[in-house]
Design a protein around this motif. Structure first.
Motif, PDB file in Angstrom:
ATOM      1  N   ILE A  98       0.821  -1.139  -0.021  1.00 57.11           N
ATOM      2  CA  ILE A  98      -0.217   0.052   0.026  1.00 57.11           C
ATOM      3  C   ILE A  98       0.906   1.271  -0.049  1.00 57.11           C
ATOM      4  CG2 ILE A  98      -2.007  -1.102   1.032  1.00 57.11           C
ATOM      5  CD1 ILE A  98      -1.119   0.016   3.803  1.00 57.11           C
ATOM      6  N   ASP A  99       2.157   1.108   0.210  1.00 56.67           N
ATOM      7  CA  ASP A  99       2.886   2.473   0.097  1.00 56.67           C
ATOM      8  C   ASP A  99       3.575   2.795  -1.471  1.00 56.67           C
ATOM      9  OD1 ASP A  99       4.584   0.251  -0.487  1.00 56.67           O
ATOM     10  OD2 ASP A  99       6.292   0.752   0.779  1.00 56.67           O
ATOM     11  N   GLY A 100       3.091   1.693  -2.309  1.00 52.06           N
ATOM     12  CA  GLY A 100       3.008   1.776  -3.698  1.00 52.06           C
ATOM     13  C   GLY A 100       4.665   1.801  -4.170  1.00 52.06           C
ATOM     14  N   LYS A 147       7.827  -4.167  -2.539  1.00 52.06           N
ATOM     15  CA  LYS A 147       7.072  -5.254  -2.457  1.00 52.06           C
ATOM     16  C   LYS A 147       5.908  -5.693  -1.315  1.00 52.06           C
ATOM     17  CE  LYS A 147       9.594  -9.216  -1.340  1.00 52.06           C
ATOM     18  NZ  LYS A 147      10.154 -10.695  -1.505  1.00 52.06           N
ATOM     19  N   MET A 148       4.808  -6.323  -1.545  1.00 47.03           N
ATOM     20  CA  MET A 148       4.206  -6.180  -0.302  1.00 47.03           C
ATOM     21  C   MET A 148       4.569  -7.115   0.729  1.00 47.03           C
ATOM     22  SD  MET A 148       0.037  -7.230  -0.015  1.00 47.03           S
ATOM     23  CE  MET A 148      -0.326  -5.785  -0.879  1.00 47.03           C
ATOM     24  N   SER A 149       4.877  -6.852   2.053  1.00 50.65           N
ATOM     25  CA  SER A 149       5.518  -7.566   2.995  1.00 50.65           C
ATOM     26  C   SER A 149       4.902  -7.158   4.440  1.00 50.65           C
ATOM     27  CB  SER A 149       6.914  -7.279   2.978  1.00 50.65           C
ATOM     28  OG  SER A 149       7.775  -7.689   4.308  1.00 50.65           O
ATOM     29  N   LYS A 150       4.556  -8.054   5.215  1.00 54.99           N
ATOM     30  CA  LYS A 150       4.296  -7.857   6.745  1.00 54.99           C
ATOM     31  C   LYS A 150       5.254  -7.026   7.564  1.00 54.99           C
ATOM     32  CE  LYS A 150       2.114 -10.223  10.446  1.00 54.99           C
ATOM     33  NZ  LYS A 150       1.610 -11.348  11.116  1.00 54.99           N
ATOM     34  N   SER A 151       6.470  -7.385   7.254  1.00 59.49           N
ATOM     35  CA  SER A 151       7.453  -6.684   8.013  1.00 59.49           C
ATOM     36  C   SER A 151       7.749  -5.376   7.432  1.00 59.49           C
ATOM     37  CB  SER A 151       8.804  -7.366   7.742  1.00 59.49           C
ATOM     38  OG  SER A 151       9.104  -7.644   6.399  1.00 59.49           O
ATOM     39  N   LEU A 152       7.366  -4.915   6.391  1.00 58.84           N
ATOM     40  CA  LEU A 152       7.347  -3.590   5.811  1.00 58.84           C
ATOM     41  C   LEU A 152       6.320  -2.843   6.380  1.00 58.84           C
ATOM     42  CD1 LEU A 152       9.121  -3.633   2.461  1.00 58.84           C
ATOM     43  CD2 LEU A 152      10.052  -3.242   4.604  1.00 58.84           C
ATOM     44  N   GLY A 153       5.376  -3.439   6.868  1.00 65.60           N
ATOM     45  CA  GLY A 153       3.880  -2.635   7.510  1.00 65.60           C
ATOM     46  C   GLY A 153       3.058  -2.145   6.288  1.00 65.60           C
ATOM     47  N   ASN A 154       3.251  -2.731   4.851  1.00 62.36           N
ATOM     48  CA  ASN A 154       2.610  -2.194   3.769  1.00 62.36           C
ATOM     49  C   ASN A 154       1.495  -3.387   3.212  1.00 62.36           C
ATOM     50  OD1 ASN A 154       4.427  -3.938   2.595  1.00 62.36           O
ATOM     51  ND2 ASN A 154       5.126  -2.646   1.015  1.00 62.36           N
ATOM     52  N   GLU A 181     -10.315  -0.356   3.956  1.00 63.04           N
ATOM     53  CA  GLU A 181      -9.477   1.020   4.142  1.00 63.04           C
ATOM     54  C   GLU A 181      -8.345   0.807   3.687  1.00 63.04           C
ATOM     55  OE1 GLU A 181      -6.824   3.834   6.193  1.00 63.04           O
ATOM     56  OE2 GLU A 181      -6.936   1.537   7.011  1.00 63.04           O
ATOM     57  N   LYS A 182      -7.414  -0.091   3.861  1.00 65.00           N
ATOM     58  CA  LYS A 182      -6.066  -0.366   3.540  1.00 65.00           C
ATOM     59  C   LYS A 182      -6.067  -0.030   1.791  1.00 65.00           C
ATOM     60  CE  LYS A 182      -3.816  -2.946   7.000  1.00 65.00           C
ATOM     61  NZ  LYS A 182      -2.893  -4.173   7.295  1.00 65.00           N
ATOM     62  N   ILE A 183      -6.967  -0.743   1.132  1.00 66.34           N
ATOM     63  CA  ILE A 183      -6.983  -0.686  -0.291  1.00 66.34           C
ATOM     64  C   ILE A 183      -7.068   0.901  -0.895  1.00 66.34           C
ATOM     65  CG2 ILE A 183      -8.188  -1.603  -2.454  1.00 66.34           C
ATOM     66  CD1 ILE A 183      -8.892  -3.951  -0.777  1.00 66.34           C
ATOM     67  N   MET A 184      -8.077   1.395   0.004  1.00 65.26           N
ATOM     68  CA  MET A 184      -8.386   2.879  -0.531  1.00 65.26           C
ATOM     69  C   MET A 184      -6.897   3.703  -0.214  1.00 65.26           C
ATOM     70  SD  MET A 184     -11.147   3.112  -1.620  1.00 65.26           S
ATOM     71  CE  MET A 184     -11.431   5.004  -1.849  1.00 65.26           C
TER      72      MET A 184
END
Length: 418
Positions: free
Chosen positions: A237-239, A242-249, A262-265
């Motif tokens: 979601i940071d754009g 790559k999507m990663s739980k450890s990166l919080g995105n 809300e996260k998708i928005m």
């Protein structure tokens, strides 16, 4: 050829082209498209479903939308009538695939693999069809190979070929140790395809070497080579990363509907179509229509993103939950008037040596953001306004004391000097 036979062939060809479009939607690469088309046609004519192989890494059981890209593709092919073979790498997991790593992975114990596999099963069947899925552990066949069979497998590839894999090549060039057992990992993954007689193997682009190895090994064992279908990595979601739980995105598939929505928005507009392609099951024709609508000057990307959020949320919950999540988002983030806070003095902890104001620190200390990282995310996503104008910097000059700071649509305050 009779007229009836000709019409039948035309029907098969149209169906095959439709399947091909669906299968290739969002794919980064396919090896090879002509062979895939031939397999689809044969499947239609013989009414024999293709076997879609997907290996799951037993070391990371929490699935988010990034992991789900390949699972959604499996589901799309199941909806076309094909069957899935999900391979839990309990045997290969004891070695640890070093793909993309600079050193050997720590092997997992049998207990860890089993616990992770059980967690996986609870999640994957929120996506794929259980009735069209075979879940298997590759220890069922790999553990039973005798030494002669292992030597026969090893004899199908040269050491030079194995060292072409990027991670092995890099470590070899740096004179870093490579365990002999590690060289067997791609061979064992390839043998999984032999045992299952896989028609297609799915994976991320980081699995290219291993999946192509499966094509070669199948041929050596007298089988028709599987198709390699490679899906790209999905940005978070940071754009950026790559999507990663450890990166919080990340957006977890088990997260509540309201949280998912809300996260998708939050995703930036330039990722809207990428999420439609990789995170939904929409037909390519429908995706093309949305892509076209985004080029229209009267289209508000926010509306398209809301449709995306509702579509994805409904995949993991249901229509009612997705509708409730949308109503909650509109009430909280769109319709609620901004909440005026009292004038807030700039804390000394937020002042830099040059007198400028550290905005992430200010938003955190005032309770407008849960953490500095969340504050930075809000700023990067144009969620901060100063005196009505979007502010993208992480600092603002000391001369802005007295300005009005607004965060999102809900909170704003006047910054005072004392």
């Amino acid at each position: 050829m009779s007229l009836q036979q000709h019409q039948s062939d035309d029907t098969f060809m149209r169906q095959a082209h439709n399947q091909l479009r669906i299968i290739l939607k969002g794919a980064a690469q396919v090896v090879r498209e002509d062979e895939l088309m031939a397999k689809i046609l044969h499947s239609l004519k013989t009414r024999k479903p293709l076997i879609i192989k997907l290996g799951l890494d037993p070391s990371a059981p929490d699935i988010h939308l990034g992991h789900a890209v390949v699972l959604r593709k499996v589901r799309q092919m199941q909806d076309l009538g094909h069957h899935a073979a999900i391979v839990i790498g309990d045997f290969t997991g004891r070695i640890g695939d070093p793909s993309g790593k600079s050193k050997t992975r720590r092997p997992l114990s049998a207990e860890q693999v089993l616990a992770n596999a059980q967690t996986y099963e609870k999640q994957i069947f929120r996506i794929i069809d259980r009735s069209q899925t075979q879940v298997c552990f590759n220890s069922m066949w790999l553990a039973g190979l005798d030494f002669q069979e292992i030597l026969q497998l090893a004899g199908q590839v040269t050491v030079a070929r194995l060292l072409e894999r990027d991670d092995f090549a890099g470590r070899y060039a740096r004179q870093e140790p490579i365990g002999l057992h590690e060289l067997f990992y791609p061979l064992m993954q390839a043998y999984d395809s032999v045992h299952l007689k896989a028609d297609i193997e799915l994976g991320g682009t980081d699995q290219t070497f291993n999946i192509l190895m499966g094509r070669n090994i199948q041929k050596a064992y007298g089988q028709e080579s599987q198709i390699g279908l490679f899906m790209p990595l999905l940005e978070g979601i940071d754009g950026n990363e790559k999507m990663s739980k450890s990166l919080g995105n990340s957006i977890g598939i088990m997260e509540e509907a309201k949280v998912q929505y809300e996260k998708i928005m939050r995703i930036p507009d330039h990722l809207i179509m990428r999420y439609y392609e990789l995170a939904t099951d929409m037909h390519p024709d429908a995706v093309d229509q949305i892509r076209q609508s985004l080029t229209m000057p009267q289209t508000n990307p926010r509306d398209i993103k809301m449709q995306l959020a509702e579509t994805i949320t409904r995949l993991y919950w249901d229509h009612a939950a997705a509708n409730e999540a949308q109503q909650h988002f509109q009430a909280v983030f769109q319709e609620a008037p901004a909440e005026w806070l009292e004038a807030i003095a700039c804390p000394s902890d937020c002042c830099n040596p040059d007198g400028s104001i550290d905005l992430p620190a200010l938003l955190t200390l005032t309770g407008c953001a849960a953490s500095k990282s969340e504050a930075r995310r809000l700023i990067n996503q144009n969620g901060l306004r100063i005196d009505g104008s979007t502010w993208t910097g992480l600092t603002c000059p000391a001369g802005r004391i007295g300005c009005v700071i607004q965060i999102g649509k809900r909170k704003k305050f006047r910054l005072s000097s004392s």
